[in-house]
Design an enzyme around this catalytic site. Structure first.
Site, PDB file in Angstrom:
ATOM      1  CD  GLU A 182      -2.943  -1.336   2.170  1.00  0.00           C
ATOM      2  OE1 GLU A 182      -4.085  -1.657   1.844  1.00  0.00           O
ATOM      3  OE2 GLU A 182      -2.616  -1.116   3.346  1.00  0.00           O
TER       4      GLU A 182
ATOM      5  CD  GLU B  36      -3.437  -7.381   2.996  1.00  0.00           C
ATOM      6  OE1 GLU B  36      -4.466  -6.873   3.494  1.00  0.00           O
ATOM      7  OE2 GLU B  36      -2.346  -6.800   2.929  1.00  0.00           O
TER       8      GLU B  36
HETATM    9  C1  GAL Z   1      -5.161  -4.147   3.996  1.00  0.00           C
HETATM   10  C2  GAL Z   1      -3.757  -3.866   4.450  1.00  0.00           C
HETATM   11  C3  GAL Z   1      -3.415  -4.575   5.746  1.00  0.00           C
HETATM   12  C4  GAL Z   1      -4.509  -4.356   6.753  1.00  0.00           C
HETATM   13  C5  GAL Z   1      -5.826  -4.814   6.176  1.00  0.00           C
HETATM   14  C6  GAL Z   1      -6.971  -4.569   7.106  1.00  0.00           C
HETATM   15  O1  GAL Z   1      -5.591  -3.209   3.083  1.00  0.00           O
HETATM   16  O2  GAL Z   1      -2.816  -4.247   3.483  1.00  0.00           O
HETATM   17  O3  GAL Z   1      -2.213  -4.077   6.222  1.00  0.00           O
HETATM   18  O4  GAL Z   1      -4.598  -2.999   7.044  1.00  0.00           O
HETATM   19  O5  GAL Z   1      -6.102  -4.127   5.007  1.00  0.00           O
HETATM   20  O6  GAL Z   1      -6.860  -5.218   8.302  1.00  0.00           O
HETATM   21 MG    MG Z   2      -2.186  -0.268   5.209  1.00  0.00          MG
END
Ligand code: GAL
Ligand code: MG
Length: 985
Positions: A444, A507
């Protein structure tokens, strides 16, 4: 200008980065692979003197030449957990105004000081100080002399301190650490803002003439049976070349010496290329490691011995797919942060190892080190236990989303050095780990020129691995195309129209609180399309900080930190203290390496979902049930991919078949017969009918007045209120079973994954305070049966929609009550609702629970693959999942029988022909709903028993997928029922 705000200064006087290794004096010591036996290894962990300042300028230059610090602190640790300053949690927002490269004037600063003694063994050697992690900016002083500075909190740094130390004397080390620096802008990961010397720090010595660094590569050939082993080594100086020098390389496998080769170096740089026949490859399922020893000799005397673990493995992309050692594979992964519930980012070896063991036990084969390099020992453990690693760089500038230009840093040539130096340092340091198969440029941070620069610079150092960066949306620079949190439908589209590069979802399945739901649907898509080669659940572990006094886990806001993102950091598959959560069990099941598929009632197919192994080590145990009765069980071995398990026709009478899949042999992470997955198949539905006893006794008496009706039998009496139609008492031989009359219920304590539904539908329409109003009651008395029907409305205040409810009770002379619940929707409400169910308060002594239903983990419609129907014995407390932010939990679907009894075995039964959802809590739903920490839960004076018809699936919409349509619940007409009776165990 302050150095900590000058982005052109990345470090001062740090040594050139090199691969992480230790040097030993002889082979015997080297064979231990234990850094404590390495040359003059002097660990500086322990108690240091410490002084905390508000402003870095308060630390005067002369403070470094004597111990001025007056307090003590544990190293490594974060100073916020040693009583200085406060932790602060934000997801992406900076806790100060964005004004790059400037940081707050009051910049918490810690002065760390201690003495160390250098014995005479250090004489005539180079003396190096190595720090594995200091957050965020520090200056190093030895005996009052300035040595250098560093930025890059989670990067390994070395300083040559030879010129500053005294041998056979005490030496003073002072480290001035600042919480904030310009580099903080690149370290904005979603986690606690905490600081200090948080990883190991030590001194070692090396000879003036020595090996500077080396890279080990394995290039497979001959259909991956053989491999070249390529070692590129560099000596620190040319000075001694030709003067009776020798470098010996020896490689062993577990059993024997593979080769030994001596080279007389002619240049500073040496290359050895050996062809090794019939290698045993390294892969996550069989992480086989060889031992390489590099011995440097001068005049026949050993100068140093370097031990290095070597894994033969080879990663490549062919026609848009990734292959490891020539084999297709999929990464079943998790995102792992460094977090310990006592010490934050200071994570000890045992905890790291336990994380990895838990991952392996739960069928996980990959980890993304989100979002920065971990302690070097973490990767050693991944090499050893077998996890494929997506090694991420310490780069995240997420806070810039709150400006006009998210790409401000990454898309500016001016900042190239800042980005590039981080990734190069990391890649060089970790280069020899077989487990690392992918580099990830960070998280990010937007997109721009520096992505290209980072990629190019990495490729100069390492061409053996692939590069990932999620924000390179079209994989213009990197090798892997990636997204996060894409919904199942989107993943399906990606699968249907693959790009020419392999794809992963770095993720998904946000595991916050109760959840994630919907893992099965994701997994089905992943398996459907070969191009989707990796999926990483967000995330592995909660980031809670343990408060011993309150016995709770703290999250954002608990330290008066503001602004904060509350419990958004409590989103792991395991709890802060490494206790496994229900979501992990579900994940384990859907990624099981062995799948059993039903072909027909009597035929089941076994499918191998290992990527690198056959099923020789697998054993399947099956159980056939007729109702609750086990009629047959057996163990099956010699299974192969595609094997069909076929039963004789006769089992068609059975109702349930369970298969339990075990890994037979013991491994480093699991005992013999380790359970990998369970499969349950229901055969033809045989409905059980309950208590249709013809010899039902007559009632003793029935009395009635204006307010109530009381029905008495042999050892029970049942009372209804005529004021509101409620069943208000159910007395069994003197034991009152009901403490709070039951009601149809549409609400449950909000879970993190339903916060959006709550905001949109439940909060504005007052679902938490829905009211019930009595309308009418009808009583029909027979000889051994009384029929009572009650009408009411159930509706929120303010509006004019709700349910017309009807409760039908049939009371029999044996004490049994058949309850039928009916609801008819009226008015307009189109939203999703929490549930359709029934809630009743029972005597709090009925703590013992037995049930025939889906267990033993809690389960919901979109999270039930790991929970099979069976007979379970437990207690009310044991079924309660103590989420750090209290919320609905402990549901069990498909429950046909339920018994709650007191200490003497006396209590009640609930039976349902079709099966229902049940949960039982020692707390009220209002209490669970309001509580922000478990210590705000107060045991109520009754047990809340939920006997529910439908409950909204979990989803993972605390940051991910909405509940899938099939698992949603709407306000609708319904009818369901169950019967209750007195019970004696
Ligand atoms: C994503 C991010 C993670 C965490 C997650 C929410 O966008 O990469 O670091 O923030 O969301 O828990
Ligand atoms: Mg983040």
């Amino acid at each position: 200008m302050n150095k900590w705000e000058d982005f052109n200064i990345l470090s001062e006087n740090t040594m050139e980065p090199r691969n992480h290794f230790f040097r030993y004096e002889n082979l015997e010591k080297a064979k231990t692979f234990n850094r404590y036996y390495s040359e003059n290894f002097l660990l500086l962990n322990g108690i240091w003197k410490f002084k905390y300042f508000k402003n870095p300028h308060e630390v005067l230059e002369e403070y470094h030449s004597q111990i001025t610090a007056d307090r003590e602190i544990q190293v490594p640790n974060m100073w916020q957990f040693e009583g200085y300053g406060q932790p602060h949690y934000t997801d992406e927002g900076f806790p100060f105004p964005i004004d790059f490269p400037y940081v707050p004037t009051d910049n918490p600063t810690g002065l760390y000081q201690r003495y160390f003694y250098l014995s005479k063994e250090f004489k005539n050697k180079d003396i190096i100080l190595k720090a594995e992690g200091i957050e965020s900016y520090y200056e190093l002083y030895i005996n009052g002399h300035y040595v250098g500075l560093n930025k890059g909190s989670r990067l390994i740094t070395e300083f040559d301190i030879t010129d500053f130390v005294n041998i056979s004397k005490e030496n003073l080390i002072s480290i001035k650490v600042l919480q904030w620096s310009d580099s903080t802008y690149l370290e904005d990961q979603d986690m606690w803002w905490i600081s200090g010397i948080f990883r190991d720090i030590y001194i070692y010595s090396k000879n003036r003439f020595c090996i500077e660094k080396y890279v080990v590569k394995t290039e497979m050939k001959n259909d991956y049976k053989d491999s070249d082993l390529i070692i590129d080594l560099e000596l620190n100086t040319e000075k001694f070349l030709g003067k009776n020098l020798e470098i010996e390389f020896t490689l062993y496998n577990e059993k024997e010496k593979i080769f030994s080769e001596k080279i007389v170096p002619k240049k500073k740089n040496i290359k050895l290329k050996k062809s090794i026949k019939k290698i045993i490859e390294w892969n996550p399922e069989n992480p086989y490691l060889y031992d390489l020893f590099i011995i440097l000799r001068k005049d026949k005397k050993i100068i140093e011995v370097i031990p290095q673990k070597v894994g033969f493995r080879y990663i490549e992309v062919k026609k848009g797919l990734m292959y490891l050692n020539g084999k297709y594979f999929m990464m079943h992964g998790v995102n792992r942060h460094d977090n310990d519930h006592i010490s934050g980012r200071t994570v000890g070896f045992e905890r790291m190892e336990k994380d990895i063991i838990l991952m392996k036990q739960n069928n996980i084969n990959s980890v993304r080190t989100a979002h920065y390099p971990n302690s070097p020992r973490f990767y050693e453990l991944c090499d050893k236990y077998g996890l494929m690693v997506l090694s991420e760089m310490d780069i995240e500038t997420h806070g810039f989303v709150n400006t006009d230009d998210f790409n401000m840093l990454i898309n500016n040539e001016k900042y190239k050095k800042m980005f590039v130096s981080r990734v190069v340092r990391q890649v060089i340091s970790q280069i020899n780990h077989p487990s690392i198969i992918i580099w990830s440029l960070g998280n990010e941070s937007g997109y721009g020129v520096n992505v290209t620069h980072m990629t190019n610079e990495i490729k100069k150092v390492d061409t053996t691995r692939l590069i990932h960066y999620e924000e390179d949306r079209y994989a213009e620079d990197v090798d892997i195309i990636s997204t996060m949190y894409s919904r199942v439908q989107m993943m399906d589209n990606f699968g249907r129209f693959p790009s020419d590069k392999p794809r992963i979802i770095c993720e998904y399945a946000h595991a916050m609180g109760n959840g994630p739901g919907g893992l099965k649907e994701y997994q089905e898509v992943f398996y459907k399309y070969p191009s989707i080669q990796g999926h990483f659940v967000w995330e592995w572990c909660d980031h809670g900080i343990y408060d011993k006094e309150r016995d709770i886990y703290k999250y954002g806001g608990d330290y008066e930190d503001y602004p904060n993102n509350l419990n958004f950091c409590m989103d792991g598959l395991i709890f802060s203290n490494q206790k496994e959560g229900p979501g992990l069990k579900e994940y384990k099941q859907v990624i099981s390496p062995v799948l059993i598929k039903k072909i027909s009632d009597i035929e089941y197919k076994v499918i191998n979902r290992y990527w690198f192994s056959n099923l020789k080590d697998i054993k399947i145990y099956y159980e056939i049930f007729n109702g609750k009765k086990l009629t047959e069980c057996n163990e099956l071995e010699n299974i192969e991919n595609g094997s069909i398990i076929k039963f004789p026709r006769k089992i068609v009478n059975a109702s349930i078949i369970n298969f339990k899949v075990y890994k037979k042999n013991k491994t480093d992470y699991s005992a013999e017969n380790h359970l990998l997955s369970v499969y349950q198949f229901q055969l033809e539905e045989k409905k059980q009918t309950y208590e249709k006893d013809n010899k039902i006794p007559e009632f003793h008496k029935i009395t009635e007045n204006n307010n109530e009706i009381v029905i008495t039998g042999k050892n029970f009496s049942i009372k209804f209120s005529k004021l509101n139609g409620k069943l208000i008492s159910y007395n069994y031989s003197g034991l009152e079973l009901i403490k709070k009359p039951g009601s149809i219920n549409l609400y449950k304590p909000v879970i993190d994954n339903h916060k959006k539904e709550n905001l949109k539908w439940w909060l504005p329409f007052y679902f938490s305070v829905i009211q019930e109003h009595f309308r009418k009651m009808k009583i029909v008395k027979e000889k051994n049966k009384v029929k009572i029907s009650v009408n009411s409305i159930l509706a929120p205040p303010v509006y004019d929609f709700g349910l017309n409810c009807e409760y039908e009770y049939e009371i029999y002379g044996n004490g049994q009550i058949n309850i039928k619940l009916k609801g008819k929707k009226y008015g307009k409400f189109l939203g999703i609702i929490p549930k359709i169910g029934f809630e009743i308060g029972l005597n709090k002594d009925l703590q013992n629970v037995k049930y025939y239903g889906r267990g033993e983990n809690e389960n919901y419609t979109d999270s039930k693959e790991a929970s099979i129907i069976g007979f379970y014995k437990t207690t009310v407390d044991n079924m309660f999942i103590n989420y750090p932010y209290p919320q609905d939990n402990g549901n069990h679907q498909d429950t046909k029988e339920l018994y709650l009894t007191n200490h003497f075995g006396q209590g009640m039964s609930v039976k349902s022909e079709n099966g229902l959802n049940f949960s039982a809590w020692n707390y009220t739903k209002e209490n669970i709903d309001k509580a922000k920490h478990p210590d705000e839960l107060i045991k109520s004076d009754f047990i809340t028993l939920n006997l529910d018809y439908k409950i909204l699936g979990l989803g993972s919409n605390s940051w991910g997928s909405e509940v899938l349509e099939t698992y949603r619940v709407y306000l609708e007409d319904f009818e369901y029922g169950f019967s209750i009776n007195t019970y004696n165990d």
